[in-house]
Write a protein that holds these residues in place. Structure first.
Motif, short mmCIF file in Angstrom:
data_model
loop_
_atom_site.label_atom_id
_atom_site.label_comp_id
_atom_site.label_asym_id
_atom_site.label_seq_id
_atom_site.Cartn_x
_atom_site.Cartn_y
_atom_site.Cartn_z
N ARG A 62 -10.75 5.88 -5.96
CA ARG A 62 -10.67 5.58 -4.53
C ARG A 62 -10.45 6.85 -3.71
N GLN A 119 -18.54 0.75 -1.16
CA GLN A 119 -17.85 0.16 -0.03
C GLN A 119 -17.76 1.14 1.13
N GLU A 130 -15.84 -7.37 0.81
CA GLU A 130 -14.56 -7.69 1.47
C GLU A 130 -14.69 -7.67 2.98
N ASP A 170 -10.49 -7.03 4.27
CA ASP A 170 -10.10 -5.66 4.58
C ASP A 170 -11.14 -4.91 5.40
N LEU A 226 -7.64 0.86 9.23
CA LEU A 226 -8.71 1.56 9.95
C LEU A 226 -8.97 2.92 9.34
N GLY A 227 -7.90 3.58 8.89
CA GLY A 227 -8.09 4.88 8.25
C GLY A 227 -9.01 4.75 7.04
N ILE A 279 -9.39 3.95 0.49
CA ILE A 279 -9.47 2.53 0.78
C ILE A 279 -8.41 1.81 -0.05
N THR A 280 -7.51 1.10 0.64
CA THR A 280 -6.51 0.32 -0.08
C THR A 280 -6.58 -1.10 0.46
N GLY A 281 -5.94 -1.99 -0.24
CA GLY A 281 -6.06 -3.40 0.14
C GLY A 281 -5.09 -3.80 1.23
#
Lengths: 715, 377
Positions: free
Chosen positions: B218, B235, B266, B270, B330-331, B339-341
């Motif tokens: 990630r 993604q 997603e 997210d 948003l970051g 990208i985190t959940g």
């Protein structure tokens, strides 16, 4: 409590005493709250700046990328040209077929070294509840959503995909699918690759039913060949195969600077590999067109133009101009109209039956080929798919060599059919006249060895006419020795011997028209390379070093019939574009002219006439009362005399002929491998071919009591 | 409390914080509309069942919000430690009883509804920390040494339990909340500088030795999504194309091809912002950001005007939760952070997220209603 609060409000000094009380007003936090607000505004600016970059500065670029995401170029496969026979009967056409294809970008490549069985990733709804373990991607991003049909299918790798795909196909293994993938990826990393060619409707149904499990795979329709009579025309029409990787590179550079462009051929395309399909590839092949469709993330096609019910209809309308203008129409291939007549082809093929051989018939005044039969034959459909090795080996090892175009590439000792060339040489060189006679006592002695005539009892005294009629070897031994082999070869060469006829397909052979120079080249300047009288004796009766193909003998016979014009044999009459316009016509083409006086032609033709029509003629039994034709039998030894009588060692039977005798129209060569005698095995086939060709006229002649093409003095 | 009425006392007692209420309602409306676009099938005009479900959650959430708004902040203060204890027990129960899904335990099945205690943990931590800090003002600010005690009491138990689920995202999130509150109560600038230096040094080490391969991927993707356009970077790239292709004005509601045609993974949770940005463009994205940051600044204003330290810290803590959600989500979507959940408050699909956000806003409203001078009900 209220008292304390009151005190707090009452004293307006906020930093001193009340600061320690639990419900003092939080003024001491205000500095930090201001700093917090400043931090937020800073973050807001950063995010807005990033959005500005993504949407305004680079917006157009990303819009293009997004467009290429959901607008896919779809090929409009151009139909290959059809092939018709001389009477307009369709011999080859295209049929719709389906391939399973994939875009390389839609699947993960598995490194070649990493091909061990591995855990399958889960497929929502497909594996039931059991296969929920996966790499944890869904975990970090939120809960799994098993009920969501529209969530993008987890993209998978080619190995997993192959493992899912192969069981749905009738006869493909995982390895085969992977092999195709590897092979196709070598040529193009961007275009769609064919994972399974030409799937049946049943296979297609199974694959479509399992589509959610096969992310990335789509169906491409493609035209494939269908032949009306595959075995009858197998060698003539040939077949197509998928273009090979190394060929592709060559084709790319070949068409790079032409109108077709370097992408005229792409991986997975079919290309003619044999016969007319190969030789006339450029005419037959069309140019694929393209249009654009909208697809979703699974590759499901949603539509190709603005449709009110379509997703993004508003947006679609805004790009409608693009979809309309970007349709590149396909250009169909050209149709070929052949000179070959199916009925003659069929008759020749049937007459050969189980025998191995060739029947070549052509028009003597144009060189147009009427039949080009090879037997036995094969089914070109076997090349449509991956050829199993055992099938290939069986075809290769068949002693009758069904894959070989014997008419064009089979090189055989021509036997006595060569004798007309010797006759032409002996007359043309003025060594002898047609009346020079020789006494045949069953052989001729050269040095210490006697060269036998096939008729051991001898022909007695024969002139040219008698020598041809009875196919007297002795006469030709003596004639050949009298002028030398180079003189014979000179005339044979004028009739087109020793070089390809130029028919233009199947890499035809030039065979061999031996000379003294040839032998020296072949065997060196020592004693082994010296041409001997014995060599001459063998060569003049079409044995020894002398070799010819059936098509060469047909062209020679035609030249004898028409007075010395050596035509290039034509198999295509015209090329017709899809709109019916004739774009190319094959005109008769005289390759060379035989330098021989007309009276000498007459003398040879008279001899050939005697063969069929005079008592003592070797093909006398084939005489037709309604049609006068002339010919020559040939019996070519396969191995030296006295060898076993096994079938494959029996002599080849030849017969060459033209008809009618006067004003000849057609010439024919019949070869029956191991047929033993030209007179019995080959000549009847030629006679029956003439009977078909002249059918109506012979019926009329019979009615009128006339004989077509009969010489004046014969009456 | 007659003697109090002379200063900054507003008449009428309760005041609805209308700006806060309106920004919240606007975000909910946008959220529902965006969800309708994000869950729309490629063909047809049907509204997904999820939109209805989400609307239901929003309705319930609004009721809960109003109820919380009427509750005096002192009640929150009184129950703060109890709530903290209960949530701690729930987190423990997750470890003991929750089924393992995708290699981690997060959800407690409660008869048809799945509870995610880690969402509650965020609120519980805010409550507990706010109460603890409210009675301990320090003139000279907070240093590391002083922070050891509250961190050990409130942050550590929750961080440890979520880390064991494992749910590293929530663990980090809780750290951020604690840091946010520490900042507001007066974390020393020098201490902050030290923390930043330690973080800068620790990050590469953590990347190397703590993160799993998946998490490393990630991070790698953040810096070079094109390296793996269809793998881990899929993604990131699809999201970027979606947002970028919205350009200035957007493609229109439910006209986003990236979202409608499901190129975005997603996209209803997210990545819902990329659906919104594609369809609404830069202008619409700007409006949404103004709403979020407006709401958060209003929240800070609530903290500013709060009548006591607990209320102020509670408000600041809730704003911190929102701020972290917005920033991290948003970051990640905009390619500035891995990208985190992390969900986008009020827009992302999901009952737990909606409910906890609205509970938080309800508490903000409660504090706001009883701001300085209006505490006498």
């Amino acid at each position: 409590m209220s008292g304390r609060m009151g005190g707090a409000f009452g004293t307006r000094s906020r930093r001193s005493a009340p600061a320690l009380r639990r419900d003092a007003r939080p003024q001491d936090l205000r500095n930090r709250l201001s700093a917090y607000a400043a931090l937020m505004l800073f973050v807001l600016l950063v995010l807005l700046g990033r959005l500005w970059v993504l949407q305004v500065v680079r917006g157009e670029e990303y819009a293009r990328e997004a467009q290429s995401n959901h607008l896919k170029e779809r090929e409009i496969p151009a139909p290959r040209g059809s092939i018709y026979d001389a009477e307009g009967q369709r011999l080859a056409e295209v049929r719709a077929s389906f391939d399973l294809v994939i875009q390389p970008r839609d699947v993960d490549a598995t490194p070649v070294g990493d091909r061990q069985p591995r855990r399958r990733s889960s497929v929502p709804g497909a594996d039931g509840g059991g296969g929920a373990e996966d790499d944890g991607a869904a975990g970090l991003l939120g809960g799994p959503l098993l009920d969501d049909l529209w969530t993008i299918e987890e993209r998978t790798d080619i190995l997993t995909l192959s493992e899912r795909l192969a069981p749905l196909l009738d006869d493909s293994t995982v390895d085969e699918v992977l092999e195709r993938w590897d092979e196709a990826r070598k040529t193009s990393r961007h275009r769609q690759l064919v994972l399974a060619p030409d799937v049946s409707f049943e296979e297609l149904e199974r694959v479509l039913a399992n589509r959610p499990r096969l992310p990335g795979i789509s169906v491409a329709s493609r035209h494939r060949r269908s032949y009306s009579d595959p075995e009858l025309f197998a060698h003539l029409l040939g077949y197509q195969r998928e273009v090979r990787t190394d060929d592709l590179k060559r084709l790319r550079s070949k068409y790079k600077d032409t109108d077709h462009g370097e992408d005229w051929y792409e991986s997975g395309d079919l290309i003619g590999k044999f016969g007319i399909e190969a030789g006339w590839e450029e005419w037959l092949r069309g140019t694929d067109g393209a249009y654009w469709v909208q697809v979703d993330a699974l590759g499901r096609q949603l539509g190709r133009s603005a449709d009110p019910n379509q997703p993004g209809a508003e947006y679609f309308r805004s790009i409608a101009h693009f979809l309309d203008t970007e349709v590149i129409p396909e250009v169909p291939g050209h149709d070929l109209h052949l000179t070959v007549r199916s009925d003659l082809q069929r008759l020749g093929y049937d007459l050969l039956g189980e025998q191995s051989g060739s029947v070549v018939m052509l028009e003597v005044n144009t060189g147009r080929v009427l039949s080009l039969v090879n037997a036995p034959s094969f089914d070109p459909a076997i090349f449509a798919r991956r050829l199993p090795p055992h099938t290939w080996n069986a075809l290769q090892n068949d002693p009758q060599r069904p894959m070989v175009d014997k008419s064009l590439t089979g090189i055989y000792p021509p036997g006595s059919t060569w004798k007309m060339l010797v006759a032409a040489a002996v007359l043309g060189s003025e060594t002898w006249t047609k009346d020079t006679s020789v006494v045949c006592k069953g052989g001729h002695r050269i040095g210490r060895r006697t060269w036998h005539c096939w008729k051991r009892s001898g022909h007695g005294k024969v002139d040219l006419d008698g020598a041809l009629k009875g196919s007297c070897d002795t006469y030709f031994y003596r004639a050949g020795l009298a002028m030398g082999i180079d003189e014979v070869a000179h005339y044979a060469s004028m009739f087109g011997m020793g070089k390809p006829t130029g028919i233009g397909i199947n890499s035809e052979s030039g065979a061999l028209n031996p000379t003294t120079a040839w032998k020296k080249r072949r065997y060196g300047s020592g004693s082994r390379g010296v041409w001997t009288p014995g060599d001459t004796a063998s060569a003049v009766i079409g044995q020894g070093a002398t070799l010819a193909t059936p098509i060469q003998l047909a062209v020679m016979t035609a030249a004898l019939a028409n007075g010395g014009l050596v035509y290039r044999p034509l198999i295509v009459d015209r090329v017709v574009a899809a709109d019916g316009r004739v774009v190319h016509r094959e005109d008769p083409q005289v390759k060379s002219q035989v330098d021989l006086a007309p009276e000498h032609f007459d003398a040879i033709r008279e001899g050939m006439f005697s063969v069929v029509n005079e008592v003592g003629g070797t093909a006398r039994r084939q005489r037709l009362p309604e049609l006068a034709f002339a010919g020559k039998t040939g019996t070519a030894q396969v191995v030296a005399l006295g060898a076993s009588n096994a079938k494959e060692h029996r002599d080849h039977a030849w017969f060459v002929a033209f008809a009618p005798y006067e004003d000849p129209e057609v010439a024919i060569t019949v070869l029956v491998e191991n047929g033993e005698h030209g007179s019995t095995a080959a000549a009847p086939i030629a006679r029956k071919m003439f009977e078909l060709y002249f059918k109506e006229r012979m019926a009329e002649a019979k009615e009128a009591g006339l004989r077509i093409g009969a010489p004046a003095e014969d009456e | 409390m007659g003697d109090a009425g002379n200063i900054e006392v507003r008449t009428g007692g309760r005041h609805w914080d209308w700006p806060m209420l309106l920004t919240t309602m606007a975000l909910l409306v946008i959220g529902l509309a965006t969800l309708a676009a994000a869950t729309a099938a490629p063909i047809g005009d049907e509204i997904s069942a999820r939109v209805v479900k989400q609307a239901l959650f929003m309705g319930v959430g609004l009721v809960v919000m109003v109820v919380f708004a009427f509750v005096d902040a002192r009640v929150f203060e009184q129950v703060a430690y109890v709530v903290y204890g209960v949530v701690l027990v729930l987190l423990l129960a997750v470890l003991l009883f929750a089924p393992e899904v995708n290699g981690s335990q997060r959800w407690l099945p409660l008869g048809g509804f799945r509870l995610q205690p880690s969402e509650l943990a965020k609120i519980a931590l805010v409550l507990a920390a706010a109460r603890w800090f409210s009675t301990r003002p320090r003139e000279d600010g907070w240093g590391l040494k002083e922070l050891v005690q509250p961190a050990a009491m409130f942050l550590l138990p929750m961080a440890a339990l979520t880390f064991m689920e494992p749910d590293l995202g929530t663990t980090l999130f809780l750290c951020f909340i604690f840091a946010g509150i520490s900042f507001v109560v007066g974390l020393r600038w020098r201490t902050m500088a030290i923390l930043v230096v330690i973080g800068t040094i620790a990050a590469p080490l953590a990347y190397q030795f703590v993160l799993t391969d998946y998490q490393r991927g990630r991070v790698d993707t953040l810096f070079a999504p094109e390296q793996a356009p269809k793998g881990k970077g899929y993604q990131a790239i699809q999201g970027r194309w979606a947002i970028g292709s919205g350009e200035v004005w957007g493609k229109g509601w439910r006209q986003g091809t990236q979202g409608r045609l499901k190129f975005l993974p997603e996209q209803h949770t997210d990545f819902i912002f990329s659906v919104y940005a594609e369809e609404r463009g830069f202008v619409g994205s700007m409006v949404l950001l103004f709403l979020y940051f407006g709401q958060m600044l209003l929240g800070l204003l609530v903290a500013w005007n709060a009548r006591d330290r607990f209320s102020s810290l509670l408000a600041a803590g809730i704003v911190t939760v929102l701020f972290c959600h917005v920033c991290i989500n948003l970051g990640g979507v905009l390619g500035l952070l891995p990208i985190t959940g992390v969900t986008l408050p009020l827009l992302s699909y999901g009952g737990s997220s909606i409910l906890t956000t609205l509970v938080g806003i309800g508490m903000l409203l409660s504090v706001s209603m009883r701001r300085m001078g209006s505490e006498r009900l």
